[in-house]
Design an enzyme around this catalytic site. Structure first.
Site, short mmCIF file in Angstrom:
data_model
loop_
_atom_site.label_atom_id
_atom_site.label_comp_id
_atom_site.label_asym_id
_atom_site.label_seq_id
_atom_site.Cartn_x
_atom_site.Cartn_y
_atom_site.Cartn_z
CB SER A 1 0.61 17.36 -30.36
OG SER A 1 -0.30 18.32 -30.84
CE1 TYR B 1 3.71 17.86 -34.49
CE2 TYR B 1 1.41 18.33 -33.96
CZ TYR B 1 2.75 18.37 -33.62
OH TYR B 1 3.13 18.91 -32.42
CB ALA C 1 17.06 20.06 -25.53
CB ALA D 1 -0.89 9.86 -38.27
CE LYS E 1 4.28 15.52 -31.75
NZ LYS E 1 5.52 15.43 -30.97
P1 NAI Z 1 10.90 23.70 -32.10
O1 NAI Z 1 10.81 23.61 -33.58
O2 NAI Z 1 11.06 25.03 -31.46
O3 NAI Z 1 12.09 22.75 -31.58
C1 NAI Z 1 12.21 21.46 -32.06
C2 NAI Z 1 13.49 20.83 -31.56
O4 NAI Z 1 13.57 19.50 -32.12
C3 NAI Z 1 14.75 21.56 -32.03
O5 NAI Z 1 15.72 21.46 -31.01
C4 NAI Z 1 15.22 20.73 -33.23
O6 NAI Z 1 16.63 20.78 -33.45
C5 NAI Z 1 14.81 19.35 -32.77
N1 NAI Z 1 14.67 18.41 -33.88
C6 NAI Z 1 13.86 18.47 -34.96
N2 NAI Z 1 14.06 17.41 -35.75
C7 NAI Z 1 15.02 16.65 -35.15
C8 NAI Z 1 15.68 15.45 -35.48
N3 NAI Z 1 15.41 14.77 -36.59
N4 NAI Z 1 16.64 14.98 -34.64
C9 NAI Z 1 16.95 15.65 -33.50
N5 NAI Z 1 16.35 16.79 -33.13
C10 NAI Z 1 15.41 17.28 -33.96
O7 NAI Z 1 9.60 22.93 -31.56
P2 NAI Z 1 8.77 23.09 -30.19
O8 NAI Z 1 7.62 23.97 -30.44
O9 NAI Z 1 9.67 23.40 -29.07
O10 NAI Z 1 8.18 21.61 -30.05
C11 NAI Z 1 8.79 20.62 -29.23
C12 NAI Z 1 7.88 19.44 -29.15
O11 NAI Z 1 6.61 19.84 -28.65
C13 NAI Z 1 7.61 18.78 -30.51
O12 NAI Z 1 7.55 17.36 -30.35
C14 NAI Z 1 6.26 19.32 -30.89
O13 NAI Z 1 5.56 18.45 -31.76
C15 NAI Z 1 5.59 19.41 -29.53
N6 NAI Z 1 4.46 20.33 -29.49
C16 NAI Z 1 4.64 21.67 -29.67
C17 NAI Z 1 3.54 22.52 -29.62
C18 NAI Z 1 3.68 23.99 -29.76
O14 NAI Z 1 2.65 24.65 -29.74
N7 NAI Z 1 4.86 24.55 -29.90
C19 NAI Z 1 2.19 21.99 -29.42
C20 NAI Z 1 2.12 20.57 -29.24
C21 NAI Z 1 3.23 19.79 -29.28
#
Ligand code: NAI
Length: 246
Positions: A141, A154, A12, A156, A158
């Site tokens: 996703s 990715y 977050a 797989a 999700k």
């Molecule tokens: P983002 O890259 O902006 O943020 C990802 C967050 O996850 C960051 O706070 C990061 O520090 C944290 N993170 C990553 N690896 C971590 C780990 N090993 N331990 C703890 N925290 C970790 O990504 P976004 O776009 O906000 O995506 C959030 C979720 O939504 C993800 O699960 C992503 O797969 C999903 N999602 C996003 C889409 C998009 O279009 N942005 C579409 C579909 C799903």
């Protein structure tokens, strides 16, 4: 339930996770949040959460590390009380055609998106079972529903989250715990900023609403699924994607 039940949101520091944390704070929850990178960004999330009137526990915690997750949950609960709501949002992409995908990229994506969801749920669910109360929302996703070329790792991970969600809802329903997933399509965040113009243009053509989504669209859906307005909804993967389907 306490006045401000605790919602724990993983990943977050920014993006969708930040949007969910702030939205749940506005809905009356205290917030625990973790992140892997971006201490300063996480501090901004904390301030936004506190400005919404919530108490906030924020710390670095790698969702791939079972020990770190256990410690984070213990520290958050010691600070703010039992976790009433868990949102497994942390996620990463490492895109490549499968034949070019190194094992590290396969493993890291599965470890973060799928196993990370298992780690946090494993640390939180037993307490929720004992209290016979809790809500879990997993951020999945559309790639996990329809599949996605160059994203086999990715998709797989999700797809795994989606069936974990359904299976866990069958295990935990009798304890009064609901488990759902949200499956966003293309949402404007740092994660999608990296996509090429060509990919973005092609994606827009496949979205009936002809627009990318906003973080608020996902956060609103999560807030609904967490709330009592969704009291009879469990085991679902709800798409928030402008109608995208492939
Ligand atoms: P983002 O890259 O902006 O943020 C990802 C967050 O996850 C960051 O706070 C990061 O520090 C944290 N993170 C990553 N690896 C971590 C780990 N090993 N331990 C703890 N925290 C970790 O990504 P976004 O776009 O906000 O995506 C959030 C979720 O939504 C993800 O699960 C992503 O797969 C999903 N999602 C996003 C889409 C998009 O279009 N942005 C579409 C579909 C799903």
């Amino acid at each position: 339930m306490p006045d401000r039940p605790l919602a724990l949101v993983t990943g977050a520091s920014r993006g969708i996770g930040r949007g969910i944390a702030v939205r749940l704070a506005e809905e009356g929850h205290d917030i625990a949040l973790c992140y892997r990178f971006g201490k300063d960004a996480a501090e901004e999330t904390r301030q936004a959460v506190q400005a919404a009137g919530a108490r906030c526990f924020a710390d670095r915690c790698d969702v791939t590390d079972a020990g770190e997750v256990e410690q984070f949950v213990a520290a958050a609960e010691a600070a703010l009380g039992p976790v009433a709501v868990l949102v497994n949002n942390a996620g990463i992409t490492r895109d490549n055609p499968l034949v070019l995908m190194p094992p590290e990229d396969w493993n890291e994506v599965i470890a973060t998106n799928l196993t990370g969801t298992y780690h946090f749920t494993h640390s939180v669910a037993f307490g929720q079972m004992k209290r016979r109360n809790g809500v879990i929302v997993n951020v999945s996703s559309v790639a996990g529903v329809y599949g996605s070329a160059t994203q086999t790792n990715y998709a797989a991970s999700k797809g795994g989250v989606n069936i974990l969600t359904r299976s866990l809802s069958r295990e935990l329903g009798r304890y009064g715990i609901r488990v759902n997933a949200v499956a966003p399509g293309f949402i404007e965040t740092d994660m999608t900023q990296d996509l090429s113009e060509k990919v973005r243009k092609k994606a827009l053509e496949t979205i009936p609403l002809r627009a990318f989504g906003e973080v608020a669209h996902v956060a609103d859906l999560v807030a609904f699924l967490v709330s009592d307005r969704a009291a009879y909804i469990t085991g679902q993967t709800v798409q928030v994607d402008g109608g995208y389907s492939q």
